[in-house]
Design a protein around this motif. Structure first.
Motif, PDB file in Angstrom:
ATOM      1  N   CYS A   7       0.823  -1.205   0.000  1.00 23.36           N
ATOM      2  CA  CYS A   7       0.000   0.000   0.000  1.00 23.36           C
ATOM      3  C   CYS A   7       0.859   1.258   0.000  1.00 23.36           C
ATOM      4  O   CYS A   7       0.582   2.194  -0.726  1.00 23.36           O
ATOM      5  N   HIS A   8       1.910   1.274   0.812  1.00 22.06           N
ATOM      6  CA  HIS A   8       2.585   2.546   1.057  1.00 22.06           C
ATOM      7  C   HIS A   8       3.921   2.717   0.355  1.00 22.06           C
ATOM      8  O   HIS A   8       4.319   3.830   0.067  1.00 22.06           O
ATOM      9  N   ALA A  58       4.492  -0.456  -4.229  1.00 21.36           N
ATOM     10  CA  ALA A  58       3.245  -0.845  -4.880  1.00 21.36           C
ATOM     11  C   ALA A  58       3.492  -1.718  -6.102  1.00 21.36           C
ATOM     12  O   ALA A  58       2.586  -2.392  -6.582  1.00 21.36           O
ATOM     13  N   PHE A  59       4.746  -1.715  -6.606  1.00 18.98           N
ATOM     14  CA  PHE A  59       5.029  -2.468  -7.830  1.00 18.98           C
ATOM     15  C   PHE A  59       5.349  -3.935  -7.563  1.00 18.98           C
ATOM     16  O   PHE A  59       5.552  -4.699  -8.481  1.00 18.98           O
ATOM     17  N   LEU A  60       5.421  -4.335  -6.286  1.00 19.00           N
ATOM     18  CA  LEU A  60       5.739  -5.730  -5.974  1.00 19.00           C
ATOM     19  C   LEU A  60       4.455  -6.512  -5.681  1.00 19.00           C
ATOM     20  O   LEU A  60       3.517  -5.979  -5.106  1.00 19.00           O
ATOM     21  N   ILE A  93       4.051 -12.243  -3.215  1.00 18.18           N
ATOM     22  CA  ILE A  93       5.047 -13.330  -3.140  1.00 18.18           C
ATOM     23  C   ILE A  93       6.462 -12.801  -3.264  1.00 18.18           C
ATOM     24  O   ILE A  93       7.394 -13.295  -2.628  1.00 18.18           O
ATOM     25  N   LYS A  94       6.623 -11.724  -4.022  1.00 19.41           N
ATOM     26  CA  LYS A  94       7.959 -11.138  -4.159  1.00 19.41           C
ATOM     27  C   LYS A  94       8.416 -10.504  -2.863  1.00 19.41           C
ATOM     28  O   LYS A  94       9.608 -10.301  -2.659  1.00 19.41           O
ATOM     29  N   ILE A  95       7.485 -10.115  -2.041  1.00 15.54           N
ATOM     30  CA  ILE A  95       7.873  -9.592  -0.730  1.00 15.54           C
ATOM     31  C   ILE A  95       8.137 -10.743   0.230  1.00 15.54           C
ATOM     32  O   ILE A  95       9.102 -10.727   0.991  1.00 15.54           O
ATOM     33  N   PRO A 140      12.009 -12.824   0.087  1.00 15.28           N
ATOM     34  CA  PRO A 140      13.163 -12.309   0.839  1.00 15.28           C
ATOM     35  C   PRO A 140      12.892 -12.228   2.333  1.00 15.28           C
ATOM     36  O   PRO A 140      13.792 -12.486   3.135  1.00 15.28           O
ATOM     37  N   ARG A 175       7.080   9.399   5.546  1.00 15.68           N
ATOM     38  CA  ARG A 175       6.507   8.072   5.714  1.00 15.68           C
ATOM     39  C   ARG A 175       7.460   6.956   5.290  1.00 15.68           C
ATOM     40  O   ARG A 175       7.571   5.928   5.954  1.00 15.68           O
TER      41      ARG A 175
END
Lengths: 384, 361
Positions: free
Chosen positions: B113-114, B117-119, B122-124, B127, B268
């Motif tokens: 959200c913050h 946004a392009f990931l 699962i890509k987060i 790692p 932020r």
């Protein structure tokens, strides 16, 4: 050996997940937004069409500029590129749909987050801010510190205006609002974040800057006063100044005592406000204390500032301010019937929230007393 | 022998690891939960909710006094019998898994959200779980050191919220106790769930070097937690008012927008960067505890083998949770039960220790 095979297998597996193309674009291929406008078109059957113009920066390269890159010589920005702005307009029946509509007439993707301010047209403000705020609040990439303003006429026209020396009119307006705080008792808080808070706080009414286009020039002509999420009145700056004085916690401005065209004292003061709230026999009572402290910047009224003169001035000034405030309060109670001073927040904080009281009505019926203290700080380097 | 000694936790490290078990996603979203009932008194509910961690802390002191070298897994087998003890240990494991999933999916929701946004989720997750697993493999001592670093990051980002003090309005907090005692108590239940994760103490205490200092360690960390949570809730209500706080999913991130630093467009992202330290170490803590419990229950000698099973399952479960609304609905359903089980489990064993101890005399 077995371990190595497993690790290689894992690397391939993970790499394949990341090989998918990311949804990102380089800076040059994005439209950079300078400002967002909100217009509204009403038709006869209460239907509404939202028209949302975006002011977008254009970065044009001049002929000289291209040489600079190859030779590696540092060239100042004015030589290589020119900044200006253009407008992309989109109309739709709801605000979200305008994005779709806008992309049809834009050559690059548009991202928001860089905008300087949000301009709401008078019509859109009278119709209500809720839809606008709803989409801004949900979007994480909107910078919540963007300023907001209401403009006369259409937001589209004011954004299209070219201001000499500025890449876009939005930059000019942003500067105007951001630095307005040193005079007219204006607050520094006209950001979108303040709108979120103001619309949702009990007893608070929103106030936004009101801008006007005059002779191809933009001026800050007054304060737009909201009742709930809808704009109700526009106060001219003379009145807006008194309202700001009574409304904001702190403010700066110039007040004067004048006896003739060439006999006057100008007083550049800072004011601090304190409010006390009481309830007596079902009626609310508000005591507003205004504490002025400031410098005399011009004095042609007294020959020289003695101690007696200082006292006399403090008394005179105090009485004048009190009269100004009382006149404004009378108008507020009888004409506007809106709690412009956020007195409801004080009463709600003392006597409980969510009791269903209409604070605009309560404050209009309340007893409001203003007491003024004036103090002189400095006189400058002397009197001529 | 020397190596074993080095693996023990110092007092500071123990405090950091206990704080690390609790402070993660809750610090961003707790204000949103409590203001729904308690309104402007949300911060009072958070203080009242501190009774739950305090209760666990006091019990852990009692545990250490009686059995300084046996953690709760051993004790439950000892006092409840092998079958019942194992079942209870598995349930105890389940709560760590639930927290683990909740935190990881919550983190990806915040980041998508913050910040990134392009990931895709699962890509987060990949790692993140690799980092967590790496930390967990390194053992409790390394984990404690990372926790210490993250603790400083946590204090730093919570202190940056101080700058919001000059821009808020104190009227937002008044009238104190205006929302009624019933609502405050109701909301304090909500905040008690946010303190969940403190159960990690019962796994950690055998690793402590100075077991006679358990009292100060546990109480200090509990009060640090209560202060951190109360402060973030307080500043949200002070800055935004309770209505906006209840509308934003992560109100603390909205407050960070109010922090005005020159040059920086939005504070932020910096805040989220500091916060990422705390989230990684929490996930590392949970990954370690899950493996530790699983290894104990299944009697696996080489604990590193367990990760081959847990990592893919964890990624699968993370992906199952989905969006923030579904995540909160799931956690809102299951966390009260977990908390209730915990309280019962921990106190029953304490009572059994008390009874058997008396019988022996």
């Amino acid at each position: 050996m077995k371990k190595k095979i497993i690790i290689m297998f894992l690397v391939v597996l993970i790499a394949s997940i990341y090989s998918e193309k990311l949804k990102v674009a380089p800076m040059e291929e994005i439209n950079i937004v300078a400002s967002i406008g909100y217009d509204i078109n009403k038709d006869l059957k209460d239907n509404v069409q939202y028209s949302i113009p975006l002011s977008i920066y254009d970065f044009k390269k001049k002929g000289v500029g291209s040489r600079g890159i190859t030779s590696g010589r540092a060239i100042s920005a004015e030589e290589t590129s020119e900044q200006s702005s253009s407008l992309i307009r989109a109309k739709a029946n709801s605000i979200g749909e305008t994005r779709e509509e806008r992309q049809l007439s834009a050559s690059k993707p548009i991202t928001i987050g860089t905008e300087k301010l949000i301009v709401i047209s008078e019509d859109a403000a009278t119709y209500g801010l809720l839809n606008v705020i709803n989409i801004l609040f949900a979007n994480a990439s909107v910078n919540d510190r963007d300023l907001a303003a209401v403009c006369k006429g259409k937001a589209e026209d004011i954004l299209r205006l070219k201001v000499e020396g500025y890449p876009s009119s939005a930059d000019y307006m942003e500067g105007m609002i951001r630095h307005g705080g040193s005079y007219n008792f204006l607050s520094q808080n006209y950001a979108v974040l303040n709108i979120y808070v103001a619309l949702d706080s009990e007893g608070e009414n929103l106030v936004l800057p009101y801008l006007e286009m005059k002779d191809k020039n933009i001026t800050f002509t007054g304060m737009a006063l909201f009742k709930g999420s809808k704009m109700a009145y526009v106060l001219p700056m003379e009145e807006g100044k008194i309202m700001n004085m009574l409304r904001e916690k702190k403010g700066k401005g110039i007040l004067s005592v004048q006896e003739g065209p060439d006999k006057y004292i100008n007083y550049d003061a800072m004011v601090k406000r304190k409010v006390k709230c009481n309830k007596r026999e079902g009626k609310y009572e508000f005591n507003i204390e205004l504490d002025f402290q400031g410098d005399i910047i011009a004095n042609t009224l007294y020959k020289d500032m003695k101690k007696e003169n200082e006292k006399e001035f403090e008394e005179l000034m105090g009485k004048k301010i009190e009269k100004m405030c009382n006149d404004f309060l009378n108008k507020m109670k009888n004409v506007y019937k809106i709690d412009c001073l956020n007195l409801g927040t004080f009463a709600a904080a003392k006597y409980g929230r969510e009791t269903g009281i209409d604070w605009n009505k309560e404050v209009s019926d309340a007893n409001i007393k203003v007491s003024v203290k004036v103090k002189i700080d400095k006189l400058g380097i002397g009197q001529y | 022998m020397e190596k074993v000694k080095n693996n023990l936790l110092e007092d500071n490290e123990a405090i950091a690891i206990i704080v690390g078990f609790v402070t993660s996603i809750g610090i961003l979203s707790l204000p949103n939960g409590v203001v729904k009932d308690a309104k402007q008194d949300g911060w009072i509910s958070v203080v009242v909710g501190g009774v739950y961690p305090l209760f666990l802390a006091l019990l852990s002191i009692y545990y250490v006094k009686k059995h300084p070298n046996e953690d709760i897994l051993v004790l439950s087998k000892k006092y409840l019998g092998i079958i019942l003890g194992t079942i209870c240990n598995l349930l105890f494991l389940a709560q760590f898994i639930i927290y683990f999933i909740g935190i990881a999916s919550g983190m990806s929701n915040v980041y998508i959200c913050h910040a990134t946004a392009f990931l895709t989720p699962i890509k987060i997750f990949i790692p993140v779980i690799l980092v967590a697993t790496y930390l967990a493999i390194k053992g409790v001592k390394v984990l404690a050191r990372i926790n210490k670093i993250a603790f400083y990051a946590l204090v730093m980002f919570v202190l940056t919220l101080l700058t919001a003090l000059q821009r808020g309005n104190y009227l937002n907090l008044l009238p104190v106790f205006g929302s009624g005692y019933k609502n405050i108590l109701k909301a304090s239940l909500e905040s008690a769930y946010a303190y969940g994760g403190l159960e990690g103490i019962f796994l950690i205490y055998p690793f402590m070097r100075n077991k006679d200092k358990i009292k100060t360690v546990v109480l200090k960390s509990t009060f640090i937690l209560i202060i951190l949570y109360t402060w973030t809730t307080f500043i949200c209500i002070y800055f935004l008012g309770y209505k906006v706080t209840s509308k934003a999913l992560w109100p603390v991130l909205l407050v960070t927008e109010g922090v005005n630093l020159p040059v920086i467009n939005s504070f932020r992202v910096i805040f989220l960067f500091l916060w990422s330290f705390t989230i990684f170490r929490t996930l590392g803590d949970y990954q370690y505890s899950i493996t530790y419990i699983l290894g104990y229950v299944l009697k696996v000698k080489d604990k590193n083998k367990i990760y081959w099973v847990t990592v893919p399952i964890a990624i699968y479960l993370f992906l199952k949770i989905g969006g923030e609304v579904q995540r909160r609905a799931f956690l809102g359903y299951i966390i009260p039960k977990v908390t209730l089980f915990n309280m019962a489990y921990v106190s029953i064993i304490a009572i059994l220790i008390f009874i058997k101890d008396k019988g022996r005399k």
